[in-house]
Design an enzyme around this catalytic site. Structure first.
Site, PDB file in Angstrom:
ATOM      1  N   GLU A 118      -6.751   4.581   7.944  1.00  0.00           N
ATOM      2  CA  GLU A 118      -6.548   6.004   7.614  1.00  0.00           C
ATOM      3  C   GLU A 118      -7.784   6.577   6.924  1.00  0.00           C
ATOM      4  O   GLU A 118      -8.100   7.762   7.077  1.00  0.00           O
ATOM      5  CB  GLU A 118      -5.279   6.152   6.757  1.00  0.00           C
ATOM      6  CG  GLU A 118      -4.027   5.949   7.612  1.00  0.00           C
ATOM      7  CD  GLU A 118      -2.798   5.457   6.870  1.00  0.00           C
ATOM      8  OE1 GLU A 118      -2.785   5.467   5.623  1.00  0.00           O
ATOM      9  OE2 GLU A 118      -1.842   5.038   7.552  1.00  0.00           O
ATOM     10  N   GLY A 144       2.625   2.225  10.695  1.00  0.00           N
ATOM     11  CA  GLY A 144       3.576   3.320  10.501  1.00  0.00           C
ATOM     12  C   GLY A 144       4.286   3.764  11.769  1.00  0.00           C
ATOM     13  O   GLY A 144       4.917   4.814  11.803  1.00  0.00           O
ATOM     14  N   HIS A 169      -9.409   0.976   5.097  1.00  0.00           N
ATOM     15  CA  HIS A 169      -8.125   1.190   5.781  1.00  0.00           C
ATOM     16  C   HIS A 169      -8.344   2.153   6.940  1.00  0.00           C
ATOM     17  O   HIS A 169      -9.157   3.074   6.846  1.00  0.00           O
ATOM     18  CB  HIS A 169      -7.096   1.751   4.786  1.00  0.00           C
ATOM     19  CG  HIS A 169      -5.704   1.752   5.329  1.00  0.00           C
ATOM     20  ND1 HIS A 169      -5.264   2.702   6.226  1.00  0.00           N
ATOM     21  CD2 HIS A 169      -4.664   0.906   5.131  1.00  0.00           C
ATOM     22  CE1 HIS A 169      -3.999   2.443   6.538  1.00  0.00           C
ATOM     23  NE2 HIS A 169      -3.612   1.364   5.889  1.00  0.00           N
ATOM     24  N   ASN A 183       0.869  -1.181   0.000  1.00  0.00           N
ATOM     25  CA  ASN A 183       0.000   0.000   0.000  1.00  0.00           C
ATOM     26  C   ASN A 183       0.904   1.230   0.000  1.00  0.00           C
ATOM     27  O   ASN A 183       1.487   1.568   1.028  1.00  0.00           O
ATOM     28  CB  ASN A 183      -0.879  -0.030   1.266  1.00  0.00           C
ATOM     29  CG  ASN A 183      -1.689   1.237   1.436  1.00  0.00           C
ATOM     30  OD1 ASN A 183      -1.808   2.041   0.511  1.00  0.00           O
ATOM     31  ND2 ASN A 183      -2.244   1.428   2.627  1.00  0.00           N
ATOM     32  N   TRP A 184       1.039   1.838  -1.169  1.00  0.00           N
ATOM     33  CA  TRP A 184       1.964   2.976  -1.289  1.00  0.00           C
ATOM     34  C   TRP A 184       1.393   4.237  -0.643  1.00  0.00           C
ATOM     35  O   TRP A 184       2.104   5.235  -0.515  1.00  0.00           O
ATOM     36  CB  TRP A 184       2.270   3.256  -2.758  1.00  0.00           C
ATOM     37  CG  TRP A 184       3.128   2.212  -3.430  1.00  0.00           C
ATOM     38  CD1 TRP A 184       3.560   1.015  -2.893  1.00  0.00           C
ATOM     39  CD2 TRP A 184       3.671   2.276  -4.760  1.00  0.00           C
ATOM     40  NE1 TRP A 184       4.325   0.335  -3.808  1.00  0.00           N
ATOM     41  CE2 TRP A 184       4.413   1.078  -4.967  1.00  0.00           C
ATOM     42  CE3 TRP A 184       3.606   3.202  -5.789  1.00  0.00           C
ATOM     43  CZ2 TRP A 184       5.081   0.812  -6.169  1.00  0.00           C
ATOM     44  CZ3 TRP A 184       4.262   2.932  -6.989  1.00  0.00           C
ATOM     45  CH2 TRP A 184       4.997   1.749  -7.169  1.00  0.00           C
ATOM     46  N   LYS A 185       0.117   4.217  -0.297  1.00  0.00           N
ATOM     47  CA  LYS A 185      -0.546   5.403   0.280  1.00  0.00           C
ATOM     48  C   LYS A 185      -0.341   6.601  -0.645  1.00  0.00           C
ATOM     49  O   LYS A 185      -0.238   6.445  -1.858  1.00  0.00           O
ATOM     50  CB  LYS A 185      -0.042   5.666   1.696  1.00  0.00           C
ATOM     51  CG  LYS A 185      -0.077   4.417   2.571  1.00  0.00           C
ATOM     52  CD  LYS A 185       0.105   4.725   4.014  1.00  0.00           C
ATOM     53  CE  LYS A 185       0.262   3.427   4.792  1.00  0.00           C
ATOM     54  NZ  LYS A 185       0.166   3.602   6.227  1.00  0.00           N
ATOM     55  N   SER A 194       3.640  -2.187  10.397  1.00  0.00           N
ATOM     56  CA  SER A 194       5.099  -2.154  10.524  1.00  0.00           C
ATOM     57  C   SER A 194       5.772  -3.487  10.178  1.00  0.00           C
ATOM     58  O   SER A 194       6.746  -3.892  10.812  1.00  0.00           O
ATOM     59  CB  SER A 194       5.504  -1.685  11.925  1.00  0.00           C
ATOM     60  OG  SER A 194       5.027  -0.372  12.166  1.00  0.00           O
ATOM     61  N   GLY A 253       2.874  -1.100   4.326  1.00  0.00           N
ATOM     62  CA  GLY A 253       2.901   0.310   3.957  1.00  0.00           C
ATOM     63  C   GLY A 253       4.317   0.765   3.666  1.00  0.00           C
ATOM     64  O   GLY A 253       4.842   0.575   2.566  1.00  0.00           O
ATOM     65  N   GLY A 254       4.969   1.328   4.673  1.00  0.00           N
ATOM     66  CA  GLY A 254       6.289   1.943   4.492  1.00  0.00           C
ATOM     67  C   GLY A 254       7.296   1.067   3.764  1.00  0.00           C
ATOM     68  O   GLY A 254       7.987   1.531   2.844  1.00  0.00           O
ATOM     69  N   GLU A 275      -5.141  -5.044  10.830  1.00  0.00           N
ATOM     70  CA  GLU A 275      -4.123  -4.007  10.994  1.00  0.00           C
ATOM     71  C   GLU A 275      -4.393  -3.240  12.286  1.00  0.00           C
ATOM     72  O   GLU A 275      -5.197  -2.295  12.295  1.00  0.00           O
ATOM     73  CB  GLU A 275      -4.184  -3.025   9.822  1.00  0.00           C
ATOM     74  CG  GLU A 275      -3.894  -3.662   8.486  1.00  0.00           C
ATOM     75  CD  GLU A 275      -3.328  -2.648   7.512  1.00  0.00           C
ATOM     76  OE1 GLU A 275      -2.238  -2.902   6.996  1.00  0.00           O
ATOM     77  OE2 GLU A 275      -3.939  -1.595   7.294  1.00  0.00           O
TER      78      GLU A 275
HETATM   79  C1  PEP Z   1      -0.646   0.105   6.143  1.00  0.00           C
HETATM   80  O1  PEP Z   1      -0.795   1.297   5.998  1.00  0.00           O
HETATM   81  O2  PEP Z   1      -1.489  -0.687   5.671  1.00  0.00           O
HETATM   82  C2  PEP Z   1       0.516  -0.353   6.892  1.00  0.00           C
HETATM   83  C3  PEP Z   1       0.501  -1.557   7.379  1.00  0.00           C
HETATM   84  O3  PEP Z   1       1.549   0.541   7.033  1.00  0.00           O
HETATM   85  P1  PEP Z   1       3.008   0.228   7.665  1.00  0.00           P
HETATM   86  O4  PEP Z   1       3.482  -1.058   7.065  1.00  0.00           O
HETATM   87  O5  PEP Z   1       3.831   1.399   7.276  1.00  0.00           O
HETATM   88  O6  PEP Z   1       2.801   0.099   9.136  1.00  0.00           O
END
Ligand code: PEP
Length: 249
Positions: free
Chosen positions: A99, A173, A97, A9-11, A211, A232-233, A167
Site C-alpha cells: 500500500e 484484503g 508494504h 498491521n492495523w493500517k 487474507s 491486516g484485517g 504478501e
Molecule cells: C496486510 O495488509 O499486510 C495484509 C496482509 O492484509 P490482510 O490480512 O487484510 O489481507
C-alpha cells in the site's frame, strides 16, 4: 524451525478507545499464555503507538510502526523517523508494504533506505515484497520477488534485524489466499535468494501475508519456510488474531 512471528498491521484503523481495548485484550491473553509458541507484534497507526505501548507493557507483546522516513529528523511534514518510533518503545517497523508502494510511489531503493534507517535506530525491519495479480498471471511472481529482494534489502541486513514478508498484492484484503503450494514455492525461492544477501539467511524469518484468518492459518503456518504471518484485517479482532497465533502451536 524458527520461532514464528505473528504481526498485526492495523493500517489506518482505530480510534484511541477501541485500539487501547483491543491491545489490552491481547496483552492479557499473551501474558497469561506462558507457553505461547509464537512472538506477537502489534503495529498500530502512529497516533496509537504511545497508548497501545502503555497497555501492552510487560505482556511480552512487541510494538512496531507501519512505516518510517529514511532521515533521523528534519523538514518532512507528516513523516515519522525510526528514532521517533524507537522513542515510543517500538522494536519493529514495517517497510515497503504494497500500500506504501502503490499509494506513495515507493520504489525498492526507497524501501532499502527506510530499512537502513530502521537498523540505524537499532530496530528490526519487516521488508514487504510481493507480486500483483497481473505479474502472477504473466508467470513473473518469482522474478518480481527476486527484484524486490535485491533492491529493498540494505547491505547491513542480518537475521536479527530483518524479516521478509511475502504478501502477494492480489491477496491483501481481498479474501483471496495463495495456495499452500504457491506459498511453499515462493518462500523457498525467497530463502534461496536471501543467501545471496545475508550470511545467516537460514535464520531469517519469512512471513506470509494476504487474507490470513483463523480458517486458513494452520495450513499456511505449516508450509515449509513460513515463519509467521503479517495480518491486516484479522488483526483488528482479538479473537481472530489470537486464533491465528494459536495455530502456530
Ligand atoms: C496486510 O495488509 O499486510 C495484509 C496482509 O492484509 P490482510 O490480512 O487484510 O489481507
Amino acid at each position: 524451525m524458527l520461532r514464528k512471528l505473528i504481526a498485526g498491521n492495523w493500517k489506518m484503523n482505530g480510534l484511541k478507545a477501541e485500539g487501547v481495548a483491543l491491545a489490552r485484550d491481547l496483552g492479557i491473553r499473551y501474558a497469561e499464555d506462558e507457553d505461547a509458541a509464537f512472538d506477537m507484534l502489534i503495529c498500530p497507526p502512529a497516533t496509537l503507538i504511545d497508548s497501545v505501548g502503555e497497555v501492552i507493557a510487560g505482556s511480552g507483546i512487541l510494538l512496531g510502526g507501519q512505516d518510517c522516513h529514511s532521515e533521523t529528523a528534519g523538514a518532512h511534514t507528516g513523516d515519522v523517523s525510526a528514532e521517533m518510533l524507537a522513542d515510543l518503545g517500538c522494536s519493529w517497523v514495517i517497510v515497503g508494504h504494497s500500500e506504501r508502494r502503490q499509494d506513495h510511489g515507493e520504489i525498492d531503493l526507497a524501501v532499502a533506505e527506510k530499512a537502513k534507517a530502521v537498523h540505524r535506530a537499532g530496530l528490526c525491519a519487516i521488508i514487504c515484497i510481493g507480486e500483483t495479480e497481473a505479474e502472477r498471471a504473466a508467470g513473473h511472481a518469482l522474478s518480481i520477488c527476486s527484484r524486490q529482494l535485491a533492491g529493498s534489502i540494505p547491505t547491513n541486513a542480518t537475521a536479527e534485524n530483518t524479516v521478509i514478508a511475502y504478501e502477494p498484492v492480489w491477496a491483501i484484503g481481498t479474501g483471496k489466499t495463495a495456495t499452500a503450494g504457491d506459498v511453499a514455492d515462493v518462500h523457498s525461492h525467497i530463502r534461496a535468494e536471501l543467501s545471496r544477501k545475508i550470511a545467516d539467511a537460514d535464520k531469517v524469518r519469512i512471513l506470509y501475508g494476504g487474507s490470513v484468518k483463523p480458517a486458513n492459518a494452520a495450513e499456511l503456518m505449516s508450509v515449509p519456510n513460513v515463519d509467521g504471518a503479517l495480518v491486516g484485517g484479522a488483526s483488528l479482532k482479538a479473537d481472530d488474531f489470537w486464533a491465528i497465533g494459536q495455530s502456530c502451536a
